[in-house]
Design an enzyme around this catalytic site. Structure first.
Site, short mmCIF file in Angstrom:
data_model
loop_
_atom_site.label_atom_id
_atom_site.label_comp_id
_atom_site.label_asym_id
_atom_site.label_seq_id
_atom_site.Cartn_x
_atom_site.Cartn_y
_atom_site.Cartn_z
N ARG A 1 0.83 -1.20 0.00
CA ARG A 1 0.00 0.00 0.00
C ARG A 1 0.86 1.25 0.00
O ARG A 1 0.54 2.24 -0.67
CB ARG A 1 -0.92 -0.01 1.22
CG ARG A 1 -1.95 1.11 1.24
CD ARG A 1 -2.91 0.92 2.40
NE ARG A 1 -3.57 -0.38 2.35
CZ ARG A 1 -4.28 -0.89 3.34
NH1 ARG A 1 -4.42 -0.23 4.47
NH2 ARG A 1 -4.86 -2.07 3.21
N CYS B 1 -5.17 -17.24 17.22
CA CYS B 1 -5.76 -17.14 18.56
C CYS B 1 -7.16 -17.74 18.62
O CYS B 1 -7.68 -18.02 19.71
CB CYS B 1 -5.82 -15.67 19.00
SG CYS B 1 -4.20 -14.91 19.19
N ARG C 1 -4.23 -8.30 -5.01
CA ARG C 1 -3.79 -7.00 -4.51
C ARG C 1 -2.34 -6.70 -4.84
O ARG C 1 -1.79 -5.69 -4.40
CB ARG C 1 -3.99 -6.94 -3.00
CG ARG C 1 -5.46 -7.00 -2.57
CD ARG C 1 -5.60 -7.04 -1.07
NE ARG C 1 -4.91 -5.93 -0.42
CZ ARG C 1 -4.82 -5.78 0.90
NH1 ARG C 1 -5.37 -6.67 1.70
NH2 ARG C 1 -4.17 -4.76 1.42
N SER D 1 -2.33 -15.71 6.50
CA SER D 1 -3.28 -14.68 6.93
C SER D 1 -4.47 -15.24 7.70
O SER D 1 -5.61 -15.11 7.28
CB SER D 1 -3.77 -13.88 5.71
OG SER D 1 -4.47 -12.73 6.09
#
Length: 446
Positions: free
Chosen positions: A21, A42, A69, A38
């Site tokens: 980005r 937890c 992306r 990704s």
């Protein structure tokens, strides 16, 4: 510019997204030795306990979405070496076995941690598990099918969360802890005892002060041998801690800190030019003690990765450090801590004072009011706030810990906590919130 990232979970993917980005012209490539990137590790105990539908629900972005992306994701690719002078990494494709040198301008090592496996846990017996990633969770889930007895070795975050999850699955559960109490690294002794009592109320057989000596079974585990006798078990989960994966950083020539994790500056740079480290394998600055610590938690890893991504892409960002904030739930009890416990402060030679306040989380006359216990710690002489520990039967109520955590980031005082303008309405707190009562009491004690 070519940015290479080793590790595709919290820190690695945060870094990749932020780098792409910040500098869309940069080539960003992520090498992940596993088959999934990704995802929220937890959440694994909650899939096993049925509060989350499936392991796929933990995945935030698929490789296809990431590639769309502009982020190159290569699964089942193991980075085995670093040549910091040539600025290349050696990568092995686990599917073909072929190795190749891949160039980089900036390299991020985000290799995380590995579960500690004592010698007795290194066994070919089936039914013996650790829980670090989705494949671990899937393997444990498969072992639980038809199982009746589980033994969890270790009474930390993972062990305590799994104790509830396995009881929800209908198993009888024995939890073994070598220390005198559970949650030993998180809380002071009086609060540890309350956690143990809650876990026992949930039907778990908790045995502290017990040392595991070995496993029994033929083909599949049938029991755990301890210095206090044998525990029968169809499934054993080893949750005795983690250690940072630093082999690749060491190969690159990066300095390790006194904790054993990778030493980094506030920009997540290692001691080697062009090489960064972030996530569970890296040290962080503790803002209360001003010492370097290794506290591997999810938000810390994501935040470190974000900082590393900006800096690798040519920007400027700094990781401000941590204050040791942690939170978990076991059965009906919420548990949270931040800063230093009394035990930790005394070990550092700090003149610490703690007070305990037991009250209700909502206004006492409200029908939903439940008990809450706050232990607040401050420094004698300076009045500085050092930390807090909270237990509550409404487990959401321990999120009050964030108020203290925010003040610790500013090196705030006990008096400043007492003067804080906290929100009040009967379904949320008493007019004098339990934190304010604790701050008032601690201020007088100091």
């Amino acid at each position: 510019m070519r940015i290479v990232i080793v590790g595709g979970v919290a820190a690695g993917m945060s870094a990749a997204s932020r780098a792409q980005r910040h500098n869309p012209r940069a080539e960003v490539v992520v090498f992940e030795r596993g088959e999934v990137v990704s995802y929220g590790a937890c959440g694994l105990p909650y899939v096993l306990g049925g509060q989350v539908k499936g392991f796929d629900d933990l995945i935030a972005r698929t490789p296809k979405q990431l590639r769309a992306r502009g982020i190159g994701v290569r699964l089942r690719h193991d980075v085995t070496g670093v040549d910091a002078k040539a600025r290349t990494v050696t990568v092995t494709d686990r599917a073909t076995g072929r190795s190749a040198a891949e160039p980089y301008d900036r390299l991020l090592i985000a290799t995380g941690v590995s579960p500690v496996r004592p010698d007795w846990a290194r066994t070919p017996l089936k039914g013996v598990h650790v829980l670090r990633d989705i494949p671990d969770g899937q393997a444990l889930d498969a072992s639980l099918q038809g199982a009746r007895r589980a033994c969890i070795v270790g009474g930390g975050y993972i062990g305590l969360e799994l104790a509830e999850a396995l009881r929800r699955r209908g198993l009888s559960v024995v939890l073994l802890e070598q220390a005198p109490e559970v949650a030993g690294r998180m809380l002071d002794r009086p609060l540890q005892q309350q956690v143990r009592a809650e876990v026992e109320r949930g039907g778990v057989d908790v045995r502290c002060g017990v040392t595991v000596q070995g496993l029994t079974g033929q083909g599949r585990v049938s029991g755990v041998q301890t210095d206090h006798g044998q525990v029968r078990a169809d499934v054993v989960v080893v949750a005795v801690g983690v250690r940072p994966n630093v082999e690749l950083a060491r190969a690159a020539g990066a300095r390790l800190g006194r904790t054993g994790a990778v030493a980094v500056n506030l920009r997540q740079e290692t001691s080697v030019a062009g090489v960064y480290a972030a996530g569970d394998n890296a040290e962080a600055l503790h803002r209360v003690t001003r010492r370097r610590v290794h506290i591997p938690l999810g938000l810390t890893a994501n935040r470190m990765g974000r900082v590393a991504g900006v800096n690798m892409a040519g920007g400027e960002a700094r990781f401000p450090g941590v204050v040791g904030t942690g939170i978990f739930k076991t059965f009906d009890l919420g548990v949270a801590r931040t800063g230093l416990t009394q035990t930790e402060a005394e070990a550092l030679g700090t003149k610490a004072v703690s007070v305990d306040v037991q009250s209700t989380d909502y206004a006492g006359y409200h029908e939903a009011a439940r008990p809450i216990h706050v232990r607040l710690t401050g420094e004698r002489g300076t009045g500085r706030l050092l930390g807090a520990q909270l237990l509550a039967q409404n487990h959401e109520s321990v999120k009050r810990v964030d108020v203290v955590a925010a003040l610790l980031h500013t090196r705030g005082t006990v008096q400043q906590l007492f003067e804080a303008d906290l929100a009040y309405a009967p379904p949320f707190s008493g007019v004098w919130d339990v934190l304010l009562v604790a701050a008032d009491r601690l201020g007088r004690a100091l």
